[in-house]
Scaffold this active site. Structure first.
Site, PDB file in Angstrom:
ATOM      1  CD  GLU A 103      38.451  31.388  32.083  1.00 41.22           C
ATOM      2  OE1 GLU A 103      39.432  31.168  32.818  1.00 41.22           O
ATOM      3  OE2 GLU A 103      37.760  32.409  32.185  1.00 41.22           O
ATOM      4  CG  ASP A 104      41.961  29.983  35.516  1.00 43.30           C
ATOM      5  OD1 ASP A 104      40.871  30.346  35.017  1.00 43.30           O
ATOM      6  OD2 ASP A 104      42.607  30.699  36.301  1.00 43.30           O
ATOM      7  CG  ASP A 107      33.730  31.019  41.072  1.00 45.49           C
ATOM      8  OD1 ASP A 107      32.884  30.266  41.567  1.00 45.49           O
ATOM      9  OD2 ASP A 107      34.280  31.922  41.715  1.00 45.49           O
ATOM     10  CG  PHE A 156      39.879  30.776  46.749  1.00 44.34           C
ATOM     11  CD1 PHE A 156      39.496  31.545  45.657  1.00 44.34           C
ATOM     12  CD2 PHE A 156      41.200  30.828  47.173  1.00 44.34           C
ATOM     13  CE1 PHE A 156      40.409  32.353  44.999  1.00 44.34           C
ATOM     14  CE2 PHE A 156      42.124  31.637  46.522  1.00 44.34           C
ATOM     15  CZ  PHE A 156      41.725  32.400  45.441  1.00 44.34           C
ATOM     16  NE  ARG A 169      49.739  34.131  38.864  1.00 40.31           N
ATOM     17  CZ  ARG A 169      48.484  34.393  38.542  1.00 40.31           C
ATOM     18  NH1 ARG A 169      47.704  33.431  38.103  1.00 40.31           N
ATOM     19  NH2 ARG A 169      47.997  35.609  38.682  1.00 40.31           N
TER      20      ARG A 169
HETATM   21  P1  5GP Z   1      33.878  33.800  37.329  1.00 40.76           P
HETATM   22  O1  5GP Z   1      33.689  34.995  36.452  1.00 40.76           O
HETATM   23  O2  5GP Z   1      33.506  32.495  36.650  1.00 40.76           O
HETATM   24  O3  5GP Z   1      33.194  33.968  38.651  1.00 40.76           O
HETATM   25  O4  5GP Z   1      35.405  33.740  37.725  1.00 40.76           O
HETATM   26  C1  5GP Z   1      36.329  33.314  36.807  1.00 40.76           C
HETATM   27  C2  5GP Z   1      37.725  33.753  37.158  1.00 40.76           C
HETATM   28  O5  5GP Z   1      37.881  34.015  38.562  1.00 40.76           O
HETATM   29  C3  5GP Z   1      38.683  32.647  36.827  1.00 40.76           C
HETATM   30  O6  5GP Z   1      39.164  32.753  35.520  1.00 40.76           O
HETATM   31  C4  5GP Z   1      39.755  32.812  37.871  1.00 40.76           C
HETATM   32  O7  5GP Z   1      40.711  33.736  37.423  1.00 40.76           O
HETATM   33  C5  5GP Z   1      39.021  33.393  39.060  1.00 40.76           C
HETATM   34  N1  5GP Z   1      38.609  32.336  40.014  1.00 40.76           N
HETATM   35  C6  5GP Z   1      37.380  31.795  40.179  1.00 40.76           C
HETATM   36  N2  5GP Z   1      37.379  30.855  41.148  1.00 40.76           N
HETATM   37  C7  5GP Z   1      38.659  30.802  41.596  1.00 40.76           C
HETATM   38  C8  5GP Z   1      39.312  29.991  42.577  1.00 40.76           C
HETATM   39  O8  5GP Z   1      38.750  29.129  43.262  1.00 40.76           O
HETATM   40  N3  5GP Z   1      40.640  30.209  42.750  1.00 40.76           N
HETATM   41  C9  5GP Z   1      41.338  31.142  42.032  1.00 40.76           C
HETATM   42  N4  5GP Z   1      42.639  31.251  42.290  1.00 40.76           N
HETATM   43  N5  5GP Z   1      40.755  31.916  41.096  1.00 40.76           N
HETATM   44  C10 5GP Z   1      39.430  31.736  40.885  1.00 40.76           C
END
Ligand code: 5GP
Length: 180
Positions: A103-104, A107, A156, A169
């Site tokens: 995963e990147d 969150d 963010f 990106r």
């Molecule tokens: P979650 O389901 O954990 O809330 O969100 C996960 C996904 O949301 C990540 O894989 C990513 O694609 C996106 N995401 C969450 N936080 C960020 C952030 O700070 N910046 C960006 N660009 N994408 C985020």
């Protein structure tokens, strides 16, 4: 590379340099190679955000490996939309495999937890999560990634594969939003 960048209507400030990322990703690759040597793991790379991280991580992990890609999304703009969309364009079978999700960023953990549950239904031998970034303050699901590159505050971020509506990106460093 500039310390301040603009993406659409927002301004971002450098948070993690390209050098710091390279060093940490190398360490993570070495650790994964140690932990999974001889186990032929399947790396499931979460698109789109993790593509750059995955390319560097897998080059730093010199063991037999297989890769597959999956598209998961819950973000639109800078906010989590609350619903998780999954496009499993995966040919690989996970049953009885050592599976590592790449995963990147984790969150709230919603996206990952939904995906994990889906994979667990196919009975992998082992299921681990490696993420470049982790925002523990935002976490709403009881899920601790097994390998974390950097723990960051609840801001963010863009860069190194992460986007803001497709902008940012390509940046080699990680940048955080300044105007919150
Ligand atoms: P979650 O389901 O954990 O809330 O969100 C996960 C996904 O949301 C990540 O894989 C990513 O694609 C996106 N995401 C969450 N936080 C960020 C952030 O700070 N910046 C960006 N660009 N994408 C985020």
């Amino acid at each position: 590379m500039d310390d301040i960048v603009q993406a659409h209507d927002l301004t971002f400030r450098k948070m993690i340099t390209a050098e710091q990322i390279a060093e940490r990703v190398q360490e993570m690759g070495t650790q994964l190679a140690r932990d999974f040597a001889g186990r032929h793991p399947l790396f499931l790379i979460v698109l789109k955000g993790a593509y750059m991280f995955a390319a560097d991580l897998l080059r730093a992990c010199p063991i037999d490996q297989e890769v597959a890609f999956v598209r998961l999304s819950s973000y639109q703009g800078t906010r989590s939309s609350g619903t998780v969309r999954m496009d499993l364009d995966m040919t690989a079978k996970v049953t009885d495999r050592q599976v590592i999700i790449v995963e990147d960023i984790v969150d709230t953990g919603r996206t990952l937890e939904a995906f994990r549950q889906k994979l667990l239904a196919d009975a992998p031998a082992d299921l681990k999560v490696v993420t470049l970034l982790h925002k523990p303050e935002a976490q709403a699901f009881d899920l601790i990634p097994d390998y974390v590159g950097f723990t960051i505050p609840n801001e963010f971020v863009i860069g190194y594969g992460l986007d803001y509506d497709e902008a940012g990106r390509h940046l080699p460093a990680i940048y955080q939003r300044t105007d919150t």
